[in-house]
Design an enzyme around this catalytic site. Structure first.
Site, short mmCIF file in Angstrom:
data_model
loop_
_atom_site.label_atom_id
_atom_site.label_comp_id
_atom_site.label_asym_id
_atom_site.label_seq_id
_atom_site.Cartn_x
_atom_site.Cartn_y
_atom_site.Cartn_z
N LYS A 131 30.78 -6.51 15.01
CA LYS A 131 31.25 -7.12 16.46
C LYS A 131 32.75 -7.25 17.28
O LYS A 131 33.81 -6.30 15.82
CB LYS A 131 30.60 -8.49 16.46
CG LYS A 131 29.09 -9.07 16.07
CD LYS A 131 28.98 -9.85 16.56
CE LYS A 131 27.44 -10.10 16.89
NZ LYS A 131 26.74 -12.07 16.68
N ARG B 291 23.14 -11.32 8.43
CA ARG B 291 22.34 -10.84 10.22
C ARG B 291 22.97 -9.44 10.46
O ARG B 291 23.64 -9.35 10.68
CB ARG B 291 21.85 -11.39 10.99
CG ARG B 291 20.75 -10.32 12.29
CD ARG B 291 20.40 -11.26 13.62
NE ARG B 291 20.08 -10.81 14.13
CZ ARG B 291 20.30 -9.38 15.72
NH1 ARG B 291 21.30 -8.93 15.18
NH2 ARG B 291 19.32 -8.85 16.65
#
Length: 280
Positions: free
Chosen positions: A226, A260
C-alpha cells in the site's frame, strides 16, 4: 482456547493460536496492484491454489476495486465477476476458508449461499444498512473494517482528532449494534490501513494496533504493497515487497492475528521468524 484463538462456526474452525495468512485474489481489472493480472477464472483458480500451498489459510476474493477513486461497479456486474470464481474455488479448495470482499448485503447473501465462509466488508456495515441484519442471520465470520468516507472520497484530505481513538470507538459502537441484533457471528476487526487515512494516520494505527486487543476479537492487518509503504520509500507497488514484509513484521509484533497479503510465501517466512523470536 479462548474465542479469539479459535473461531468456530457451522462445523468450521479457524485456528488463531498462531497468526494466519489471508491471500488476496482480486478478480478485477483495476485493483491498485494486481488489477487485470487474472483475466480468466482458470488463472484465478491456479493462483489461489498456489497461495494455499504456500501457506494461506484464507482466500479473500474481491470483484470490485476499493482503491482510492475507484470506478463504480454495479451489484449485477460484481456478482457476474464473482460467482464463477467462487464456485470454482469451492470445488477445487473444499477445505480452504473462502472470504468474499463486498460491502453489499445482497452480494454477501448470494456468496454465502454459493459456499463463502466469511464476509470481508470494507465499510464495516456503513454502506449497506442490510449488512448487519444479514450477518446476524448467517452467523458466519464478519470482517469489520473501518473506512472514513467511500473509496471514491476517502482520500480527500482525511481528518481525525485522534485516529486510534476514533477507530476504536467505531468498533465498539458497531460491535454493540451487532450484539443488539442477537448476532453470534464471529467478528474480526480491521483498522483499514489506507482507507480514509493519511500516511501519518496509518503509522499511528500501526503503532497502536495492540490497543484493539482489548475488544477480544481477532485483528486483521492489510498493509500489502500500500501507499503507506510506497510514499515513504518513493517506490511503486511492484517494488514494495520488502517494505510490506517489514511492516507485516511490525503488525505481528503489535498483535495482528491475520495478515491479508498478495505475497504468501514471504509472509509465511515473516510469521515463522517472529514466532521463533517470541519463543526465545
Amino acid at each position: 482456547m479462548n474465542a479469539k484463538r479459535e473461531l468456530k462456526w457451522q462445523g468450521k474452525t479457524l485456528d488463531l493460536s498462531k497468526p494466519v495468512i489471508m491471500g488476496i485474489l482480486n478478480f478485477t481489472p483495476d485493483s491498485f496492484y494486481d488489477g487485470g493480472k487474472l483475466p480468466e477464472i482458470r488463472y484465478a483458480l491456479d493462483h489461489a491454489m498456489e497461495m494455499v500451498v504456500q501457506g494461506a489459510a484464507i482466500i479473500d476474493i474481491g470483484a470490485v476495486s476499493s482503491k482510492p477513486f475507484a470506478s463504480y461497479v454495479s451489484a449485477d456486474e460484481e456478482w457476474e465477476r464473482l460467482s464463477g470464481v467462487l464456485s470454482g474455488l469451492r470445488s477445487v479448495l473444499p477445505q480452504t476458508i473462502l472470504s468474499v470482499d463486498t460491502f453489499r448485503a445482497e452480494i454477501a447473501r448470494r456468496a454465502a449461499e454459493a459456499g463463502a465462509d466469511m464476509i470481508n466488508d470494507i465499510s464495516g456495515g456503513q454502506m449497506d444498512a442490510d449488512m448487519f441484519p444479514l450477518i446476524a442471520r448467517l452467523g458466519i465470520p464478519y470482517i469489520m473494517m473501518h473506512m472514513q468516507g467511500t473509496p471514491q472520497t476517502m482520500q480527500n484530505d482525511p481528518k481525525y482528532k485522534d485516529v486510534v481513538e476514533e477507530v476504536y470507538k467505531f468498533f465498539v459502537h458497531n460491535l454493540d449494534k451487532l450484539k443488539a441484533l442477537g448476532s453470534n457471528a464471529p467478528v474480526i476487526l480491521d483498522p483499514g490501513f489506507g482507507f480514509g487515512k493519511s500516511v501519518e494516520h496509518n503509522y499511528q494505527l500501526l503503532k497502536s494496533l495492540h490497543r484493539f486487543q482489548s475488544l477480544e476479537c481477532p485483528i486483521l492487518a492489510g498493509i500489502s504493497r500500500k501507499s503507506m509503504i510506497n510514499k515513504i520509500l518513493g517506490i511503486k507497488p511492484d517494488d514494495a515487497l520488502n517494505g510490506t514484509t517489514v511492516l507485516n513484521t511490525l503488525c505481528l509484533l503489535q498483535g495482528a492475528d491475520i495478515l491479508r497479503v498478495h505475497d504468501v510465501k514471504e509472509t509465511r517466512q515473516a510469521i515463522l521468524l517472529v514466532d521463533y523470536y517470541r519463543q526465545i
